[in-house]
Scaffold this motif. Structure first.
Motif, PDB file in Angstrom:
ATOM      1  N   LEU A 174       0.826  -1.205   0.000  1.00  0.00           N
ATOM      2  CA  LEU A 174       0.000   0.000   0.000  1.00  0.00           C
ATOM      3  C   LEU A 174       0.865   1.262   0.000  1.00  0.00           C
ATOM      4  CD1 LEU A 174      -2.772  -1.048   2.545  1.00  0.00           C
ATOM      5  CD2 LEU A 174      -3.050  -0.748   0.078  1.00  0.00           C
ATOM      6  N   LEU A 175       1.941   1.215   0.770  1.00  0.00           N
ATOM      7  CA  LEU A 175       2.846   2.368   0.809  1.00  0.00           C
ATOM      8  C   LEU A 175       3.475   2.596  -0.561  1.00  0.00           C
ATOM      9  CD1 LEU A 175       4.623   2.035   4.263  1.00  0.00           C
ATOM     10  CD2 LEU A 175       3.259   3.980   3.433  1.00  0.00           C
ATOM     11  N   GLN A 176       3.806   1.511  -1.212  1.00  0.00           N
ATOM     12  CA  GLN A 176       4.390   1.613  -2.552  1.00  0.00           C
ATOM     13  C   GLN A 176       3.406   2.304  -3.495  1.00  0.00           C
ATOM     14  OE1 GLN A 176       4.745  -2.173  -4.612  1.00  0.00           O
ATOM     15  NE2 GLN A 176       4.583  -0.914  -6.462  1.00  0.00           N
ATOM     16  N   ILE A 177       2.131   1.903  -3.415  1.00  0.00           N
ATOM     17  CA  ILE A 177       1.105   2.527  -4.251  1.00  0.00           C
ATOM     18  C   ILE A 177       0.976   4.019  -3.906  1.00  0.00           C
ATOM     19  CG2 ILE A 177      -1.402   2.644  -4.631  1.00  0.00           C
ATOM     20  CD1 ILE A 177       0.003   0.417  -6.155  1.00  0.00           C
ATOM     21  N   LYS A 178       1.066   4.298  -2.637  1.00  0.00           N
ATOM     22  CA  LYS A 178       0.922   5.692  -2.206  1.00  0.00           C
ATOM     23  C   LYS A 178       2.059   6.589  -2.716  1.00  0.00           C
ATOM     24  CE  LYS A 178      -0.056   7.369   1.832  1.00  0.00           C
ATOM     25  NZ  LYS A 178      -1.088   8.405   1.581  1.00  0.00           N
ATOM     26  N   LEU A 192      -3.463  -0.501 -10.579  1.00  0.00           N
ATOM     27  CA  LEU A 192      -3.019   0.520  -9.625  1.00  0.00           C
ATOM     28  C   LEU A 192      -1.509   0.732  -9.725  1.00  0.00           C
ATOM     29  CD1 LEU A 192      -5.152  -0.348  -6.455  1.00  0.00           C
ATOM     30  CD2 LEU A 192      -5.568   1.432  -8.156  1.00  0.00           C
ATOM     31  N   GLU A 193      -0.788  -0.383  -9.880  1.00  0.00           N
ATOM     32  CA  GLU A 193       0.674  -0.269  -9.997  1.00  0.00           C
ATOM     33  C   GLU A 193       1.066   0.488 -11.259  1.00  0.00           C
ATOM     34  OE1 GLU A 193       2.295  -4.231  -9.586  1.00  0.00           O
ATOM     35  OE2 GLU A 193       1.517  -4.423  -7.548  1.00  0.00           O
ATOM     36  N   ARG A 248       0.560   4.135 -10.840  1.00  0.00           N
ATOM     37  CA  ARG A 248       1.562   4.740  -9.966  1.00  0.00           C
ATOM     38  C   ARG A 248       2.622   5.456 -10.799  1.00  0.00           C
ATOM     39  NH1 ARG A 248       6.256   3.854  -6.448  1.00  0.00           N
ATOM     40  NH2 ARG A 248       7.217   2.586  -8.053  1.00  0.00           N
ATOM     41  N   LEU A 268      -4.489   7.655 -10.180  1.00  0.00           N
ATOM     42  CA  LEU A 268      -4.575   7.130  -8.823  1.00  0.00           C
ATOM     43  C   LEU A 268      -5.163   8.159  -7.864  1.00  0.00           C
ATOM     44  CD1 LEU A 268      -1.329   5.280  -7.696  1.00  0.00           C
ATOM     45  CD2 LEU A 268      -3.640   4.381  -7.859  1.00  0.00           C
ATOM     46  N   THR A 311      -4.917   8.144  -3.837  1.00  0.00           N
ATOM     47  CA  THR A 311      -4.396   7.337  -2.729  1.00  0.00           C
ATOM     48  C   THR A 311      -4.955   7.736  -1.370  1.00  0.00           C
ATOM     49  OG1 THR A 311      -2.468   8.744  -2.437  1.00  0.00           O
ATOM     50  CG2 THR A 311      -2.256   6.903  -3.974  1.00  0.00           C
ATOM     51  N   VAL A 322      -6.399   4.924   0.503  1.00  0.00           N
ATOM     52  CA  VAL A 322      -5.432   3.955   1.012  1.00  0.00           C
ATOM     53  C   VAL A 322      -5.135   4.208   2.492  1.00  0.00           C
ATOM     54  CG1 VAL A 322      -3.046   3.135   0.799  1.00  0.00           C
ATOM     55  CG2 VAL A 322      -4.422   3.539  -1.255  1.00  0.00           C
ATOM     56  N   MET A 348      -4.847   1.599   5.655  1.00  0.00           N
ATOM     57  CA  MET A 348      -3.622   1.504   6.458  1.00  0.00           C
ATOM     58  C   MET A 348      -3.940   1.714   7.933  1.00  0.00           C
ATOM     59  SD  MET A 348      -0.390   2.035   4.423  1.00  0.00           S
ATOM     60  CE  MET A 348       0.158   3.574   5.064  1.00  0.00           C
TER      61      MET A 348
END
Lengths: 87, 87
Positions: free
Chosen positions: A79-83, B17-18, B21, B67, B69, B72, B76
């Motif tokens: 999730l952090l990577q996506i953020k 999503l990736e 990014r 995205l 975020t 997210v 988290m």
DNA sequence: ATAGTATTTAGATATTTGTCTAAATATACA
DNA sequence: TGTATATTTAGACAAATATCTAAATACTAT
């Protein structure tokens, strides 16, 4: 990781995790917290176990379930990577 | 929150999503990255949109996806809460 | 207007999922 | 040994999901 997202994608299972945050519980104690049948809860516990989000330990007649949060780190990392968007 | 977990519970959607990014992309550009049909990707994008994980903006003939975020953070937060086990 | 490109919507289908009841397994105890 | 309790396994079923093709919508440009 797929298994973890799958396990988290159900309100009942998430609620089970929240319960186990308070204390370890037997399958029966968990069943008592819901209006769902024992077998259904057992199935949910199985999915949580497959995802390694919980650990089951047999004590005599009972099976105690407890949280295992090490897998959560993996998800948080993703999730952090996506953020961390590039643009 | 249910919608977010649901949206994350699919490898294709997580891959989308990736991709986002790296940079914003049109629906067509996203389709190119997969072997899945356009309508299927469109459906995935719809679920991501419902979860507010992506934002769609029309530019002439194209629709740009990007995205978002902020959702997210909510996930988290929930995960961190689970991680802070009491016993 | 018409044709072409981009994307979504509609409808069908096979697979997965959550739930149930009934049966099986395992342990405790009298 | 036999009965009660705890939990899971098996099998059935309805609902949700991911995918597809065909059709609809929206914009561009000739």
């Amino acid at each position: 990781m797929n298994n973890v997202f799958k396990a988290l994608n159900d309100p009942t299972r998430r609620e089970i995790l929240e319960l186990l945050r308070e204390r370890d519980m037997t399958a029966g104690e968990i069943v008592e917290q819901f209006r769902i049948s024992g077998p259904s809860i057992s199935h949910h516990l199985d999915l949580l176990k497959q995802a390694k989000l919980v650990i089951a330990e047999k004590e005599g007649q009972y099976i105690y379930y407890s949280l295992n949060t090490t897998v959560v780190d993996e998800i948080m990392k993703w999730l952090l990577q996506i953020k961390s968007k590039k643009k």
